[in-house]
Motif scaffolding. Structure first.
Motif, short mmCIF file in Angstrom:
data_model
loop_
_atom_site.label_atom_id
_atom_site.label_comp_id
_atom_site.label_asym_id
_atom_site.label_seq_id
_atom_site.Cartn_x
_atom_site.Cartn_y
_atom_site.Cartn_z
N THR A 253 14.92 9.33 -7.09
CA THR A 253 15.10 10.45 -6.16
C THR A 253 13.75 11.05 -5.78
OG1 THR A 253 17.28 10.95 -7.06
CG2 THR A 253 16.17 12.72 -5.86
N ILE A 254 12.88 11.23 -6.76
CA ILE A 254 11.54 11.76 -6.50
C ILE A 254 10.75 10.78 -5.64
CG2 ILE A 254 9.35 12.42 -7.57
CD1 ILE A 254 11.08 13.35 -10.03
N ALA A 255 10.89 9.49 -5.91
CA ALA A 255 10.18 8.48 -5.11
C ALA A 255 10.65 8.49 -3.66
CB ALA A 255 10.38 7.09 -5.73
N LYS A 256 11.96 8.67 -3.44
CA LYS A 256 12.47 8.73 -2.05
C LYS A 256 11.90 9.96 -1.35
CE LYS A 256 16.88 8.23 -2.96
NZ LYS A 256 18.34 8.05 -2.82
N ARG A 257 11.81 11.08 -2.05
CA ARG A 257 11.20 12.28 -1.46
C ARG A 257 9.73 12.03 -1.16
NH1 ARG A 257 12.30 16.68 -5.49
NH2 ARG A 257 13.96 15.50 -6.40
N SER A 258 9.06 11.32 -2.06
CA SER A 258 7.65 10.98 -1.84
C SER A 258 7.47 10.12 -0.61
CB SER A 258 7.08 10.27 -3.08
OG SER A 258 7.17 11.10 -4.21
N GLN B 263 0.83 -1.21 0.00
CA GLN B 263 0.00 0.00 0.00
C GLN B 263 0.87 1.26 0.00
OE1 GLN B 263 -3.23 0.29 -0.49
NE2 GLN B 263 -3.08 2.51 -0.40
N GLU B 264 1.92 1.27 0.81
CA GLU B 264 2.82 2.42 0.82
C GLU B 264 3.47 2.61 -0.54
OE1 GLU B 264 4.38 2.59 5.43
OE2 GLU B 264 5.27 1.12 4.06
N LEU B 265 3.89 1.52 -1.16
CA LEU B 265 4.51 1.60 -2.48
C LEU B 265 3.53 2.18 -3.50
CD1 LEU B 265 6.91 1.12 -4.32
CD2 LEU B 265 6.07 -1.21 -4.69
N LYS B 266 2.29 1.75 -3.43
CA LYS B 266 1.27 2.27 -4.33
C LYS B 266 1.10 3.78 -4.15
CE LYS B 266 -3.55 1.59 -5.60
NZ LYS B 266 -4.78 0.85 -5.33
N GLU B 267 1.05 4.23 -2.90
CA GLU B 267 0.89 5.66 -2.62
C GLU B 267 2.13 6.45 -3.05
OE1 GLU B 267 -0.62 6.56 1.33
OE2 GLU B 267 -1.65 4.63 1.34
N ILE B 268 3.30 5.90 -2.79
CA ILE B 268 4.55 6.55 -3.18
C ILE B 268 4.61 6.72 -4.70
CG2 ILE B 268 7.07 6.24 -3.35
CD1 ILE B 268 6.81 4.79 -0.56
N GLN C 167 2.12 6.83 -6.76
CA GLN C 167 1.12 7.80 -7.19
C GLN C 167 1.63 9.22 -6.98
OE1 GLN C 167 -1.89 7.13 -8.79
NE2 GLN C 167 -1.64 9.29 -9.21
N ILE C 168 2.23 9.49 -5.82
CA ILE C 168 2.80 10.81 -5.55
C ILE C 168 3.90 11.11 -6.56
CG2 ILE C 168 4.13 12.18 -3.89
CD1 ILE C 168 2.69 10.54 -1.67
N THR C 169 4.75 10.12 -6.83
CA THR C 169 5.86 10.29 -7.77
C THR C 169 5.35 10.57 -9.17
OG1 THR C 169 7.25 8.81 -6.44
CG2 THR C 169 7.92 9.17 -8.73
N THR C 170 4.37 9.80 -9.59
CA THR C 170 3.78 10.00 -10.93
C THR C 170 3.17 11.39 -11.05
OG1 THR C 170 3.34 7.65 -11.14
CG2 THR C 170 2.06 9.12 -12.57
N ASP C 171 2.44 11.81 -10.03
CA ASP C 171 1.83 13.14 -10.04
C ASP C 171 2.90 14.23 -10.11
OD1 ASP C 171 -0.64 11.94 -9.86
OD2 ASP C 171 -0.90 12.36 -7.72
N ASP C 172 3.97 14.06 -9.34
CA ASP C 172 5.06 15.04 -9.33
C ASP C 172 5.71 15.14 -10.71
OD1 ASP C 172 8.18 15.54 -8.99
OD2 ASP C 172 7.15 16.60 -7.38
N ILE C 173 6.02 14.00 -11.29
CA ILE C 173 6.66 13.99 -12.61
C ILE C 173 5.72 14.63 -13.65
CG2 ILE C 173 7.45 12.50 -14.49
CD1 ILE C 173 8.58 10.63 -12.27
N ARG C 174 4.47 14.26 -13.59
CA ARG C 174 3.49 14.80 -14.54
C ARG C 174 3.39 16.33 -14.42
NH1 ARG C 174 -1.02 12.13 -13.05
NH2 ARG C 174 -0.39 10.33 -14.28
N GLU C 175 3.29 16.83 -13.20
CA GLU C 175 3.09 18.27 -12.98
C GLU C 175 4.36 19.09 -13.18
OE1 GLU C 175 0.20 19.89 -12.49
OE2 GLU C 175 -0.76 17.96 -12.78
#
Length: 55
Positions: free
Chosen positions: A43-48, A12-17, A19-27
């Motif tokens: 790097t973005i995923a670790k920040r997420s 579940q945490e991986l799924k949320e991470i 999603q946050i990473t994908t949103d960040d890259i997209r935006e």
């Protein structure tokens, strides 16, 4: 991805991470025509992960 870096997360945490990473890259990258390398994505995923943990 995180397992190889010695970081333990639940499915579940991986799924949320991711999603946050994908949103960040997209935006912050795709809209400006920038490409994201695998290292940049990690790097973005670790920040997420830090954002998820602090929430």
């Amino acid at each position: 991805m995180f397992h190889n870096a010695g970081i333990k997360v639940t499915d579940q945490e991986l799924k949320e991470i991711m999603q946050i990473t994908t949103d960040d890259i997209r935006e912050n990258r795709i809209k400006f025509g920038k490409k994201t390398s695998l290292q940049q994505m990690f790097t973005i995923a670790k920040r997420s992960l830090k954002v998820l943990i602090s929430a």
